[in-house]
Scaffold this motif. Sequence first.
Motif, PDB file in Angstrom:
ATOM      1  N   THR A 242       0.825  -1.215   0.000  1.00  0.00           N
ATOM      2  CA  THR A 242       0.000   0.000   0.000  1.00  0.00           C
ATOM      3  C   THR A 242       0.857   1.264   0.000  1.00  0.00           C
ATOM      4  OG1 THR A 242      -0.162  -0.055   2.425  1.00  0.00           O
ATOM      5  CG2 THR A 242      -1.900  -1.167   1.181  1.00  0.00           C
ATOM      6  N   VAL A 243       2.126   1.142   0.379  1.00  0.00           N
ATOM      7  CA  VAL A 243       3.092   2.247   0.366  1.00  0.00           C
ATOM      8  C   VAL A 243       4.438   1.657  -0.032  1.00  0.00           C
ATOM      9  CG1 VAL A 243       1.903   3.620   2.129  1.00  0.00           C
ATOM     10  CG2 VAL A 243       3.610   1.927   2.827  1.00  0.00           C
ATOM     11  N   GLY A 244       5.453   2.506  -0.153  1.00  0.00           N
ATOM     12  CA  GLY A 244       6.781   1.994  -0.476  1.00  0.00           C
ATOM     13  C   GLY A 244       7.551   1.559   0.755  1.00  0.00           C
ATOM     14  N   ARG A 245       7.485   2.381   1.809  1.00  0.00           N
ATOM     15  CA  ARG A 245       8.199   2.081   3.046  1.00  0.00           C
ATOM     16  C   ARG A 245       7.283   2.330   4.235  1.00  0.00           C
ATOM     17  NH1 ARG A 245      12.070   6.238   3.265  1.00  0.00           N
ATOM     18  NH2 ARG A 245      11.104   7.133   1.415  1.00  0.00           N
ATOM     19  N   ARG A 246       7.378   1.476   5.217  1.00  0.00           N
ATOM     20  CA  ARG A 246       6.533   1.564   6.401  1.00  0.00           C
ATOM     21  C   ARG A 246       7.358   1.187   7.633  1.00  0.00           C
ATOM     22  NH1 ARG A 246       0.956   0.837   6.910  1.00  0.00           N
ATOM     23  NH2 ARG A 246       0.909   0.135   4.730  1.00  0.00           N
ATOM     24  N   ALA A 247       7.153   1.905   8.724  1.00  0.00           N
ATOM     25  CA  ALA A 247       7.696   1.504  10.023  1.00  0.00           C
ATOM     26  C   ALA A 247       6.517   1.204  10.930  1.00  0.00           C
ATOM     27  CB  ALA A 247       8.541   2.619  10.614  1.00  0.00           C
ATOM     28  N   THR A 248       6.539   0.027  11.527  1.00  0.00           N
ATOM     29  CA  THR A 248       5.495  -0.386  12.461  1.00  0.00           C
ATOM     30  C   THR A 248       6.133  -0.569  13.824  1.00  0.00           C
ATOM     31  OG1 THR A 248       4.198  -1.469  10.729  1.00  0.00           O
ATOM     32  CG2 THR A 248       3.787  -2.158  12.997  1.00  0.00           C
ATOM     33  N   VAL A 249       5.647   0.165  14.799  1.00  0.00           N
ATOM     34  CA  VAL A 249       6.236   0.191  16.136  1.00  0.00           C
ATOM     35  C   VAL A 249       5.238  -0.411  17.116  1.00  0.00           C
ATOM     36  CG1 VAL A 249       7.168   1.656  17.967  1.00  0.00           C
ATOM     37  CG2 VAL A 249       7.613   2.220  15.557  1.00  0.00           C
ATOM     38  N   LEU A 250       5.645  -1.494  17.781  1.00  0.00           N
ATOM     39  CA  LEU A 250       4.770  -2.240  18.682  1.00  0.00           C
ATOM     40  C   LEU A 250       5.294  -2.177  20.109  1.00  0.00           C
ATOM     41  CD1 LEU A 250       4.470  -5.497  16.516  1.00  0.00           C
ATOM     42  CD2 LEU A 250       3.040  -3.457  16.389  1.00  0.00           C
ATOM     43  N   ARG A 251       4.368  -2.266  21.054  1.00  0.00           N
ATOM     44  CA  ARG A 251       4.708  -2.373  22.475  1.00  0.00           C
ATOM     45  C   ARG A 251       4.007  -3.590  23.049  1.00  0.00           C
ATOM     46  NH1 ARG A 251       9.052   0.788  22.449  1.00  0.00           N
ATOM     47  NH2 ARG A 251       8.582   2.876  21.665  1.00  0.00           N
ATOM     48  N   SER A 252       4.615  -4.174  24.061  1.00  0.00           N
ATOM     49  CA  SER A 252       4.020  -5.357  24.688  1.00  0.00           C
ATOM     50  C   SER A 252       2.688  -5.056  25.360  1.00  0.00           C
ATOM     51  CB  SER A 252       4.994  -5.959  25.708  1.00  0.00           C
ATOM     52  OG  SER A 252       6.128  -6.485  25.056  1.00  0.00           O
ATOM     53  N   ASP A 253       2.428  -3.769  25.657  1.00  0.00           N
ATOM     54  CA  ASP A 253       1.147  -3.417  26.279  1.00  0.00           C
ATOM     55  C   ASP A 253       0.007  -3.345  25.267  1.00  0.00           C
ATOM     56  OD1 ASP A 253       1.597  -1.060  24.896  1.00  0.00           O
ATOM     57  OD2 ASP A 253       1.848   0.191  26.674  1.00  0.00           O
ATOM     58  N   GLY A 254       0.309  -3.643  23.995  1.00  0.00           N
ATOM     59  CA  GLY A 254      -0.721  -3.666  22.963  1.00  0.00           C
ATOM     60  C   GLY A 254      -0.805  -2.410  22.123  1.00  0.00           C
ATOM     61  N   THR A 255      -0.128  -1.341  22.509  1.00  0.00           N
ATOM     62  CA  THR A 255      -0.155  -0.124  21.707  1.00  0.00           C
ATOM     63  C   THR A 255       0.732  -0.289  20.473  1.00  0.00           C
ATOM     64  OG1 THR A 255       1.651   0.851  22.993  1.00  0.00           O
ATOM     65  CG2 THR A 255      -0.589   1.311  23.725  1.00  0.00           C
ATOM     66  N   GLN A 256       0.371   0.413  19.418  1.00  0.00           N
ATOM     67  CA  GLN A 256       1.161   0.362  18.201  1.00  0.00           C
ATOM     68  C   GLN A 256       0.870   1.587  17.342  1.00  0.00           C
ATOM     69  OE1 GLN A 256      -0.882  -3.323  16.560  1.00  0.00           O
ATOM     70  NE2 GLN A 256      -0.754  -2.090  14.699  1.00  0.00           N
ATOM     71  N   TRP A 257       1.809   1.918  16.473  1.00  0.00           N
ATOM     72  CA  TRP A 257       1.601   2.981  15.504  1.00  0.00           C
ATOM     73  C   TRP A 257       2.491   2.735  14.296  1.00  0.00           C
ATOM     74  CZ3 TRP A 257       6.104   5.695  14.618  1.00  0.00           C
ATOM     75  CH2 TRP A 257       7.046   5.726  15.654  1.00  0.00           C
ATOM     76  N   THR A 258       2.154   3.395  13.209  1.00  0.00           N
ATOM     77  CA  THR A 258       2.938   3.256  11.989  1.00  0.00           C
ATOM     78  C   THR A 258       3.191   4.633  11.385  1.00  0.00           C
ATOM     79  OG1 THR A 258       1.038   3.066  10.492  1.00  0.00           O
ATOM     80  CG2 THR A 258       1.854   1.028  11.499  1.00  0.00           C
ATOM     81  N   VAL A 259       4.232   4.714  10.598  1.00  0.00           N
ATOM     82  CA  VAL A 259       4.503   5.890   9.784  1.00  0.00           C
ATOM     83  C   VAL A 259       4.965   5.379   8.427  1.00  0.00           C
ATOM     84  CG1 VAL A 259       6.868   6.099  10.645  1.00  0.00           C
ATOM     85  CG2 VAL A 259       5.739   8.096   9.641  1.00  0.00           C
ATOM     86  N   THR A 260       4.568   6.053   7.342  1.00  0.00           N
ATOM     87  CA  THR A 260       4.887   5.580   5.996  1.00  0.00           C
ATOM     88  C   THR A 260       5.428   6.712   5.137  1.00  0.00           C
ATOM     89  OG1 THR A 260       2.799   6.078   4.852  1.00  0.00           O
ATOM     90  CG2 THR A 260       2.855   4.080   6.235  1.00  0.00           C
ATOM     91  N   ASP A 261       5.962   6.324   3.977  1.00  0.00           N
ATOM     92  CA  ASP A 261       6.503   7.324   3.066  1.00  0.00           C
ATOM     93  C   ASP A 261       5.412   8.051   2.286  1.00  0.00           C
ATOM     94  OD1 ASP A 261       5.743   5.261   1.399  1.00  0.00           O
ATOM     95  OD2 ASP A 261       7.647   5.157   0.306  1.00  0.00           O
TER      96      ASP A 261
END
Length: 392
Positions: A242-261
Amino acid sequence: MPYAFSLDDVAFLRSEQGERAVAACAELPLTDATRIADVGTARRLVGERYAAALETVVLRRKAVSKLAGLPGADRWLFTGDALQQASAAPVAAVRARRLAGRDVHDVTCSIGADLVALAGAAARCVGSDVDEVRLAMAAHNSARSGVSPLLVRADALRPVTRNCVVVADPARRDSSGRRTWRPEDFVPALDELARACAGRDLVVKCAPGLDPAAVPWAREVELVSLDGQVREACLWSEGLATVGRRATVLRSDGTQWTVTDAEPDDVPVGEPGEWIVDPDGAVVRAGLVRHYAARHGLWQLDERIAYLTGDEPPPGVRAFRVLEFENYSEKALRATLRRHDIGRVEILVRGLDIDPNTLRRRLKPKGSGEASVVLTRIGRTPTSFLCRAERP
């Protein structure tokens, strides 16, 4: 050397007798100091299968943090190598959610860490592997986790399904057991896998250090971190990207976020603000530092350095409140630490050839306080920031 499980071992471990044997060995401390005594006790309690039972206990203890929250994982079976390469449960779950409702074939299913997550989200799920022992373990582990994918013995390079998304996790160690970074040395090799799956949607988990130029078929490269540690790169083919580059950041507490190009990346380079922000490793490896900065109103200290600065850090992120900064020299930094009565110091470095541990020993900080020191280069000038780490 890791213990080499046999099919007979797996059959024993899956039996009631085997479960009792593992439960008995689980009561042993299994420390370096007790190892000889523990082996003797296990021989007496279990008999000829004692080694398989002991190894299972050891591997289950190692798996606790990686598979935390996964139903039935405390009763799973592993080999040492398979556990080491297995995806952490939160990472596998994120990948599975992107494939929810699809027909999926995990062609290197191993002991089932990704397979179980995929089976819980996919419309239909197939798992295959060339290793009979791992396949038998995958059957056991799937059942323990309450899913029932179809399991077959098959070579990943010889497709046995059609119209499925192909998911693969090639082995990344050479014949001597050393980690390899070359895609042609993976098993199966990435170019061979891409040819075998030509025309199909393909997802490949691989090492985060992989050069994207080595996998021209991948239309999206996703870097995934968990609790601040970059765990993997995930390659997505044309039909899934869906994009060229993506960073997916996860935490053990269940929170997460992403940033893309696909997001804006127009940020300035400017003077230090009130805070220094060290972006998550997934953001850095994905080449999305500027995109992350633009999202949070930050700017760069230097366009070639990943440290960011601003007057307010992103929420929930451990950041560094700037107390003072100066041109870096070891003598000046030592004086600054002494002036602030700093005895415990965390040292972070980007853009300078400085080893933090070696520098800390040379500084010999003495005092009652603690601080973080950020060392970097602004233009051609080495710069030192004395900071206080906080999580606003």
